[in-house]
Design an enzyme around this catalytic site. Structure first.
Site, mmCIF file in Angstrom:
data_model
loop_
_atom_site.group_PDB
_atom_site.id
_atom_site.type_symbol
_atom_site.label_atom_id
_atom_site.label_comp_id
_atom_site.label_asym_id
_atom_site.label_seq_id
_atom_site.Cartn_x
_atom_site.Cartn_y
_atom_site.Cartn_z
ATOM 1 N N LYS A 114 -62.498 124.450 36.486
ATOM 2 C CA LYS A 114 -62.247 123.632 35.287
ATOM 3 C C LYS A 114 -63.319 123.849 34.226
ATOM 4 O O LYS A 114 -63.014 123.912 33.044
ATOM 5 C CB LYS A 114 -62.187 122.149 35.660
ATOM 6 C CG LYS A 114 -60.845 121.745 36.238
ATOM 7 C CD LYS A 114 -60.658 120.241 36.132
ATOM 8 C CE LYS A 114 -59.380 119.802 36.826
ATOM 9 N NZ LYS A 114 -59.249 118.342 36.916
ATOM 10 N N LYS A 197 -51.298 127.819 41.823
ATOM 11 C CA LYS A 197 -50.911 126.486 42.288
ATOM 12 C C LYS A 197 -50.152 125.738 41.196
ATOM 13 O O LYS A 197 -50.527 125.804 40.032
ATOM 14 C CB LYS A 197 -52.197 125.718 42.640
ATOM 15 C CG LYS A 197 -51.986 124.379 43.282
ATOM 16 C CD LYS A 197 -53.276 123.569 43.327
ATOM 17 C CE LYS A 197 -53.649 123.026 41.963
ATOM 18 N NZ LYS A 197 -54.648 121.946 41.971
ATOM 19 N N LYS A 200 -49.756 119.485 37.454
ATOM 20 C CA LYS A 200 -49.093 118.627 36.464
ATOM 21 C C LYS A 200 -49.694 118.792 35.080
ATOM 22 O O LYS A 200 -49.050 118.507 34.086
ATOM 23 C CB LYS A 200 -49.066 117.160 36.905
ATOM 24 C CG LYS A 200 -50.401 116.520 37.280
ATOM 25 C CD LYS A 200 -50.205 115.033 37.605
ATOM 26 C CE LYS A 200 -50.912 114.564 38.858
ATOM 27 N NZ LYS A 200 -52.362 114.736 38.934
HETATM 28 P P1 TYM Z 1 -54.283 115.371 41.959
HETATM 29 O O1 TYM Z 1 -53.937 114.245 41.053
HETATM 30 O O2 TYM Z 1 -54.594 116.680 41.368
HETATM 31 O O3 TYM Z 1 -53.125 115.603 43.005
HETATM 32 C C1 TYM Z 1 -52.599 114.550 43.782
HETATM 33 C C2 TYM Z 1 -52.232 115.054 45.174
HETATM 34 O O4 TYM Z 1 -51.268 116.091 45.107
HETATM 35 C C3 TYM Z 1 -51.736 117.249 45.804
HETATM 36 N N1 TYM Z 1 -51.274 118.457 45.089
HETATM 37 C C4 TYM Z 1 -50.554 119.436 45.630
HETATM 38 N N2 TYM Z 1 -50.077 119.620 46.872
HETATM 39 C C5 TYM Z 1 -49.359 120.750 47.103
HETATM 40 N N3 TYM Z 1 -49.106 121.685 46.155
HETATM 41 C C6 TYM Z 1 -49.565 121.537 44.893
HETATM 42 N N4 TYM Z 1 -49.305 122.452 43.958
HETATM 43 C C7 TYM Z 1 -50.328 120.373 44.589
HETATM 44 N N5 TYM Z 1 -50.927 119.925 43.454
HETATM 45 C C8 TYM Z 1 -51.507 118.749 43.784
HETATM 46 C C9 TYM Z 1 -53.242 117.124 45.783
HETATM 47 O O5 TYM Z 1 -53.851 117.872 46.807
HETATM 48 C C10 TYM Z 1 -53.426 115.643 45.940
HETATM 49 O O6 TYM Z 1 -53.331 115.271 47.302
HETATM 50 N N6 TYM Z 1 -59.020 114.612 43.305
HETATM 51 C C11 TYM Z 1 -57.649 114.183 43.564
HETATM 52 C C12 TYM Z 1 -57.443 112.706 43.384
HETATM 53 C C13 TYM Z 1 -58.329 111.825 44.201
HETATM 54 C C14 TYM Z 1 -58.244 111.611 45.593
HETATM 55 C C15 TYM Z 1 -59.282 110.679 45.907
HETATM 56 C C16 TYM Z 1 -57.423 112.107 46.601
HETATM 57 C C17 TYM Z 1 -59.349 111.071 43.730
HETATM 58 N N7 TYM Z 1 -59.901 110.374 44.753
HETATM 59 C C18 TYM Z 1 -59.495 110.242 47.194
HETATM 60 C C19 TYM Z 1 -57.645 111.658 47.904
HETATM 61 C C20 TYM Z 1 -58.672 110.749 48.189
HETATM 62 C C21 TYM Z 1 -56.747 114.921 42.598
HETATM 63 O O7 TYM Z 1 -57.141 115.366 41.576
HETATM 64 O O8 TYM Z 1 -55.464 114.921 42.955
#
Ligand code: TYM
Length: 334
Positions: A114, A197, A200
């Site tokens: 990022k 990957k 969103k």
């Molecule tokens: P975020 O918002 O990017 O994504 C949310 C969840 O979706 C999963 N994910 C995917 N899984 C499969 N294929 C993909 N292309 C894909 N894109 C996203 C992510 O792995 C995630 O599980 N840092 C985290 C948010 C967070 C969090 C936490 C998660 C903050 N605190 C504590 C777990 C525990 C994030 O940016 O997710």
């Protein structure tokens, strides 16, 4: 018997979640609610590590929460709330930042990606310490299980290290959590660029399947997905990333084995295969989208549910935070 704790969250960084969030995380969350005392959070404090328009952020936060519920997270069984409504997240993050190494934080690949994308002048310190806040989220609730997609694995590893470090320095305080990551479905790829990957907040939306998109838009994106010139529906991630990704999505949503889908489409072209996949996706998304939009029509009720859940979360969080303050040696108010 008390159930083990589970924690997970998503960033309200777009108007809609995408199919990777749904398959990689939400489907697991839904399935784990019975066996765990689960906390599902809309992590708005994480989202502001990159610039956000204030009014739009509020809107995206509600939309994300509505999609959790529409996809099957039940706020009467699980604790579904907005991160910033529970100040203990930020408080614990500060404490954890004091035991995190600068080098350790610098090795986080998501930060590296990022910060490269935004350039160092546009990269905030918040983006750098993002994984420490994530560790605070998880450790605050003494979570044993953290169901996430593959891309969050390194952050959960850091969380484990910080928990162990704190425990050994200050005495047993935190449960050391484990990531729960499904095999193939833990990484869904962009339909136009099937080696990247799906995200969103991607620059181009052409290869991203959004839960809240109009169903016709989703159908078109599926029909236009990049494949290859072989013309055979066969799983081969190295040689056929596009088709393999579509097969993964098909299998995850239909609950079928990839081999059974390959058999069904043997001797038929990609057009038929894509139509089949389109129907599976539309059938899955349509009720979720309808329910989410319905929930968003009554934001007062949605806000009320989120606040009540934040009260529940605060109670659990305060217990950990006061133990942490005590252990660290902060003088408590008498
Ligand atoms: P975020 O918002 O990017 O994504 C949310 C969840 O979706 C999963 N994910 C995917 N899984 C499969 N294929 C993909 N292309 C894909 N894109 C996203 C992510 O792995 C995630 O599980 N840092 C985290 C948010 C967070 C969090 C936490 C998660 C903050 N605190 C504590 C777990 C525990 C994030 O940016 O997710």
């Amino acid at each position: 018997m008390t159930k083990p704790r589970l924690f997970s969250g998503m960033q309200p960084s777009a108007d809609s979640l995408q199919i990777g969030n749904y398959i990689g995380a939400l489907m697991q969350w839904r399935g784990m609610q019975d066996d765990y005392d689960a906390f599902f959070t809309v992590v708005d404090l994480h989202a502001i590590t990159v610039p956000q328009d204030p009014a739009r952020l509020r809107e995206k936060t509600r939309r994300t929460a509505a999609q959790y519920i529409a996809a099957g997270v039940e706020p009467s069984r699980s604790t579904l709330y907005v991160q910033s409504q529970v100040p203990a997240h930020a408080e614990l993050a500060w404490i954890l930042s004091t035991i995190t190494g600068f080098g350790e934080a610098s090795r986080m690949t998501q930060f590296k990606d990022k910060s490269q994308r935004y350039g160092s002048d546009q990269t905030s310190v918040g983006l750098f310490t993002y994984p420490v806040l994530m560790a605070a989220d998880i450790l605050l609730f003494q979570a044993e299980a953290v169901p996430v997609g593959d891309d969050q694995k390194q952050h959960v590893e850091l969380t484990r290290n910080l928990a162990e470090r704190f425990n050994s320095r200050f005495g047993e305080t935190f449960t050391v959590p484990k990531p729960v990551i499904q095999g193939e479905t833990a990484r869904i790829y962009d339909l136009q660029e099937p080696t990247a990957k799906m995200s969103k907040s991607a620059d181009s939306q052409a290869g991203v399947l959004y839960l809240l998109d109009d169903i016709n838009v989703t159908a078109k994106k599926v029909m236009r997905a990049v494949t290859d010139s072989e013309g055979v529906v066969r799983y081969d991630r190295a040689e056929k990333p596009g088709v393999s990704n579509l097969l993964t999505i098909y299998a995850a949503l239909s609950g079928r084995e990839i081999s059974s889908i390959e058999d069904e489409y043997a001797g038929r072209g990609y057009g038929d295969f894509k139509k089949g996949l389109r129907d599976v996706i539309v059938a899955e998304f349509e009720p979720v989208r309808a329910r989410a939009l319905e929930l968003l029509e009554d934001t007062a009720e949605l806000d009320r549910v989120l606040s009540a859940n934040a009260d529940r979360a605060s109670e659990a969080a305060e217990e950990t935070l006061s133990a942490v303050y005590e252990r660290v040696g902060l003088l408590r108010r008498g």
